[in-house]
Motif scaffolding. Structure first.
Motif, PDB file in Angstrom:
ATOM      1  N   PHE A  77       0.822  -1.202   0.000  1.00 48.09           N
ATOM      2  CA  PHE A  77       0.000   0.000   0.000  1.00 48.09           C
ATOM      3  C   PHE A  77       0.864   1.265   0.000  1.00 48.09           C
ATOM      4  CE2 PHE A  77      -2.523   3.266   2.209  1.00 48.09           C
ATOM      5  CZ  PHE A  77      -3.564   3.355   1.319  1.00 48.09           C
ATOM      6  N   MET A  78       1.919   1.281   0.814  1.00 52.85           N
ATOM      7  CA  MET A  78       2.806   2.456   0.870  1.00 52.85           C
ATOM      8  C   MET A  78       3.510   2.646  -0.476  1.00 52.85           C
ATOM      9  SD  MET A  78       2.194   3.847   3.704  1.00 52.85           S
ATOM     10  CE  MET A  78       3.435   5.115   3.720  1.00 52.85           C
ATOM     11  N   LYS A 106       1.856   7.173  -6.579  1.00 51.47           N
ATOM     12  CA  LYS A 106       0.835   8.147  -6.969  1.00 51.47           C
ATOM     13  C   LYS A 106       1.130   9.559  -6.480  1.00 51.47           C
ATOM     14  CE  LYS A 106      -2.894   4.884  -7.238  1.00 51.47           C
ATOM     15  NZ  LYS A 106      -4.232   4.964  -7.720  1.00 51.47           N
ATOM     16  N   LEU A 107       1.750   9.703  -5.310  1.00 54.64           N
ATOM     17  CA  LEU A 107       1.827  11.017  -4.677  1.00 54.64           C
ATOM     18  C   LEU A 107       3.220  11.625  -4.540  1.00 54.64           C
ATOM     19  CD1 LEU A 107      -0.782  10.355  -1.854  1.00 54.64           C
ATOM     20  CD2 LEU A 107      -1.138  11.520  -4.028  1.00 54.64           C
ATOM     21  N   PRO A 116      11.345   8.912  -1.256  1.00 56.88           N
ATOM     22  CA  PRO A 116      10.149   9.531  -0.679  1.00 56.88           C
ATOM     23  C   PRO A 116      10.464  10.760   0.177  1.00 56.88           C
ATOM     24  CG  PRO A 116      10.573   7.399   0.323  1.00 56.88           C
ATOM     25  CD  PRO A 116      11.554   7.559  -0.786  1.00 56.88           C
ATOM     26  N   GLN A 117       9.614  11.761   0.011  1.00 56.21           N
ATOM     27  CA  GLN A 117       9.709  12.991   0.795  1.00 56.21           C
ATOM     28  C   GLN A 117       8.543  13.118   1.769  1.00 56.21           C
ATOM     29  OE1 GLN A 117       9.911  16.421  -1.782  1.00 56.21           O
ATOM     30  NE2 GLN A 117      11.144  15.311  -3.274  1.00 56.21           N
ATOM     31  N   ARG A 122       6.233   7.763   8.695  1.00 52.06           N
ATOM     32  CA  ARG A 122       6.014   9.156   9.090  1.00 52.06           C
ATOM     33  C   ARG A 122       5.505   9.916   7.887  1.00 52.06           C
ATOM     34  NH1 ARG A 122       9.804  13.349   8.860  1.00 52.06           N
ATOM     35  NH2 ARG A 122      11.440  11.787   8.678  1.00 52.06           N
ATOM     36  N   PHE A 123       4.468  10.697   8.103  1.00 55.23           N
ATOM     37  CA  PHE A 123       3.973  11.574   7.059  1.00 55.23           C
ATOM     38  C   PHE A 123       4.571  12.944   7.297  1.00 55.23           C
ATOM     39  CE2 PHE A 123       0.775  14.773   5.695  1.00 55.23           C
ATOM     40  CZ  PHE A 123       0.965  14.604   4.336  1.00 55.23           C
ATOM     41  N   ALA A 124       5.265  13.459   6.304  1.00 49.13           N
ATOM     42  CA  ALA A 124       5.852  14.796   6.378  1.00 49.13           C
ATOM     43  C   ALA A 124       5.232  15.613   5.257  1.00 49.13           C
ATOM     44  CB  ALA A 124       7.360  14.715   6.224  1.00 49.13           C
TER      45      ALA A 124
END
Length: 88
Positions: free
Chosen positions: A55-56, A62-63, A70-71, A82-84
């Motif tokens: 899923f991640m 997509k994002l 990943p940022q 962690r969502f930043a």
């Protein structure tokens, strides 16, 4: 552009704040793998980490501007993710 005849609505601030310049540390959120699994797939899925990895990876494709670097959806080793949010 409105979809299916609905009026166009400006986007809402997800964090409920109209103030600019919120402290980034307050918006960055770490969540354990177990918590994510149980919240998304239910209490019986606390150990199915392959679901979460897949899923991640989909979210990142997509994002993220560069999914392999990943940022926004960052892996926290031994913890979870962690969502930043993007900075303006």
């Amino acid at each position: 552009m409105a979809r299916f005849g609905a009026p166009a609505v400006p986007p809402v601030d997800e964090f409920g704040s109209d103030e600019q310049g919120d402290d980034e540390a307050e918006l960055s959120v770490s969540v354990s793998q177990r918590q994510l699994l149980q919240e998304v797939w239910g209490p019986e899925c606390g150990e199915e980490s392959n679901y979460l990895r897949d899923f991640m990876a989909q979210l990142r494709r997509k994002l993220e501007p560069e999914p392999s670097r990943p940022q926004y959806f960052i892996t926290e080793p031994g913890m979870g993710y962690r969502f930043a949010p993007p900075t303006s």
